[in-house]
Motif scaffolding. Structure first.
Motif, mmCIF file in Angstrom:
data_model
loop_
_atom_site.group_PDB
_atom_site.id
_atom_site.type_symbol
_atom_site.label_atom_id
_atom_site.label_comp_id
_atom_site.label_asym_id
_atom_site.label_seq_id
_atom_site.Cartn_x
_atom_site.Cartn_y
_atom_site.Cartn_z
ATOM 1 N N MET A 1 0.859 -1.189 0.000
ATOM 2 C CA MET A 1 0.000 0.000 0.000
ATOM 3 C C MET A 1 0.901 1.247 0.000
ATOM 4 S SD MET A 1 -3.030 0.898 2.709
ATOM 5 C CE MET A 1 -3.611 -0.804 2.628
ATOM 6 N N PRO A 2 0.804 2.119 -1.020
ATOM 7 C CA PRO A 2 1.708 3.273 -1.083
ATOM 8 C C PRO A 2 1.457 4.273 0.038
ATOM 9 C CG PRO A 2 0.020 3.429 -2.767
ATOM 10 C CD PRO A 2 -0.120 2.070 -2.153
ATOM 11 N N ARG A 3 2.509 4.977 0.386
ATOM 12 C CA ARG A 3 2.487 5.914 1.507
ATOM 13 C C ARG A 3 2.692 7.322 0.996
ATOM 14 N NH1 ARG A 3 6.384 5.505 6.643
ATOM 15 N NH2 ARG A 3 4.780 5.766 8.225
ATOM 16 N N ALA A 4 1.927 8.273 1.524
ATOM 17 C CA ALA A 4 2.115 9.697 1.261
ATOM 18 C C ALA A 4 2.723 10.357 2.478
ATOM 19 C CB ALA A 4 0.784 10.363 0.927
ATOM 20 N N ALA A 5 3.641 11.301 2.246
ATOM 21 C CA ALA A 5 4.209 12.109 3.323
ATOM 22 C C ALA A 5 3.726 13.539 3.161
ATOM 23 C CB ALA A 5 5.733 12.067 3.280
ATOM 24 N N LEU A 6 3.296 14.155 4.264
ATOM 25 C CA LEU A 6 2.853 15.550 4.269
ATOM 26 C C LEU A 6 3.835 16.376 5.094
ATOM 27 C CD1 LEU A 6 0.225 13.890 3.603
ATOM 28 C CD2 LEU A 6 -1.049 15.782 4.629
ATOM 29 N N LEU A 7 4.282 17.482 4.516
ATOM 30 C CA LEU A 7 5.199 18.390 5.216
ATOM 31 C C LEU A 7 4.417 19.566 5.772
ATOM 32 C CD1 LEU A 7 7.992 19.491 6.024
ATOM 33 C CD2 LEU A 7 8.150 20.483 3.716
ATOM 34 N N GLN A 8 4.474 19.745 7.079
ATOM 35 C CA GLN A 8 3.916 20.937 7.722
ATOM 36 C C GLN A 8 5.096 21.845 8.075
ATOM 37 O OE1 GLN A 8 0.156 20.971 9.970
ATOM 38 N NE2 GLN A 8 1.399 21.259 11.792
ATOM 39 N N MET A 9 5.066 23.082 7.574
ATOM 40 C CA MET A 9 6.228 23.955 7.729
ATOM 41 C C MET A 9 5.796 25.391 7.986
ATOM 42 S SD MET A 9 7.561 24.171 3.716
ATOM 43 C CE MET A 9 8.930 25.301 4.053
ATOM 44 N N THR A 10 6.756 26.206 8.391
ATOM 45 C CA THR A 10 6.541 27.635 8.620
ATOM 46 C C THR A 10 7.438 28.391 7.651
ATOM 47 O OG1 THR A 10 6.158 27.142 10.964
ATOM 48 C CG2 THR A 10 6.460 29.454 10.365
ATOM 49 N N THR A 11 6.944 28.596 6.446
ATOM 50 C CA THR A 11 7.733 29.237 5.406
ATOM 51 C C THR A 11 8.044 30.680 5.782
ATOM 52 O OG1 THR A 11 6.842 27.823 3.671
ATOM 53 C CG2 THR A 11 7.707 29.940 2.974
ATOM 54 N N GLY A 12 9.278 31.086 5.489
ATOM 55 C CA GLY A 12 9.700 32.450 5.771
ATOM 56 C C GLY A 12 9.942 33.261 4.515
ATOM 57 N N ILE A 13 10.737 34.314 4.643
ATOM 58 C CA ILE A 13 10.940 35.264 3.544
ATOM 59 C C ILE A 13 12.228 34.997 2.759
ATOM 60 C CG2 ILE A 13 9.612 37.041 4.742
ATOM 61 C CD1 ILE A 13 12.247 38.393 5.503
ATOM 62 N N ASP A 14 12.982 33.953 3.150
ATOM 63 C CA ASP A 14 14.228 33.612 2.460
ATOM 64 C C ASP A 14 14.033 32.321 1.664
ATOM 65 O OD1 ASP A 14 16.757 32.973 1.593
ATOM 66 O OD2 ASP A 14 17.631 32.752 3.593
#
Length: 271
Positions: A1-14
């Motif tokens: 069964m394939p797996r998905a990864a989700l990235l939760q991040m705090t994107t900045g200005i750089d």
């Protein structure tokens, strides 16, 4: 069964710093057995000061985040859905653009956000996405290792016609990356995500921005994976950064569509 990864991040200005965060997540997702990584809306740059943002927004060919992600996808042999990047179009306007990149680093699909976030909230927050970004006009789907993927971005979630079109396209998964505000997130995030999964009888994967950002905004987080019955498989909460995983069971999609064949029963309504 394939797996998905989700990235939760705090994107900045750089953009360079944001690219480094994504590249590290690509390596981790690959080691974690994911077939595909999903990142939030505006993964490469999140800056409400448009005079400053314009110095960092580039055409696709010159975007350092896109280049880094493509190289990393090829190096680690993993597909990536870049929730969106701010991209300079050929006509000089900006696009809020999602990308699907395959495990050789090739771009398989692009989607420009259709619905612009132009709102005045009772908290005093005011947003005018259309003052800087040009809206897209095309529904996009693409075949991936997880199944047929339909593309949407954040505010698109409030417009059922787009998801009706994705349902007609028999999408197995719909990606709804986001940078949801905290007030609207508390009120509507889980409700709308689950409704879209049920409508399309499909998985919904929503990688999200979270926390306090360098430009002063605060985003809701709660990256979600939802199954075709509307069950929440993953909720990353409103503080954590990093990766979460969800298994994609294509047999579950067929089971739900056989049990409750709303896509097959849909009829055109005259207006």
């Amino acid at each position: 069964m394939p797996r998905a990864a989700l990235l939760q991040m705090t994107t900045g200005i750089d953009p360079a710093a944001n690219a480094a965060t994504i590249v590290a997540a690509v390596a981790e997702a690959s080691q974690g057995g994911a077939a595909m990584l999903f990142t939030p809306e505006m993964s490469g740059l999140l800056d409400r000061r448009r005079d400053r943002a314009k110095e960092a927004i580039r055409a696709e060919a010159d975007d350092i985040v896109l280049a880094a992600v493509r190289e990393s996808a090829a190096r680690h042999g993993i597909w990536i859905h870049v929730g969106s990047l701010a991209i300079l179009r050929e006509d000089g306007k900006w696009a809020n653009r999602a990308f699907v990149i395959d495990d050789a680093g090739a771009i398989r699909a692009r989607y420009d956000k259709i619905h612009m976030f132009d709102v005045d909230l009772t908290t005093g927050e005011s947003w005018r996405e259309s003052s800087a970004y040009a809206a897209g006009d095309t529904v996009v789907t693409v075949d991936t290792p997880l199944g047929r993927l339909g593309l949407a971005i954040c505010y698109d979630i409030r417009f059922p016609a787009l998801f009706e079109a994705l349902g007609r396209a028999q999408c197995d998964i719909i990606a709804i990356p986001a940078a949801f505000t905290v007030p609207t997130g508390r009120a509507h995030w889980h409700l709308l995500q689950r409704a879209r999964a049920v409508e399309a009888s499909a998985y919904v994967l929503s990688a999200s921005q979270v926390g306090r950002h360098e430009d002063g905004r605060e985003t809701y987080g709660h990256s979600l994976a939802i199954d075709p019955w509307g069950e929440v498989l993953l909720d990353m909460g409103g503080q954590a950064r990093g990766l979460g995983y969800a298994a994609i069971d294509l047999a579950r999609i067929a089971e739900v569509r056989a049990q409750l064949p709303s896509l097959a029963n849909r009829r055109a309504i005259a207006t």
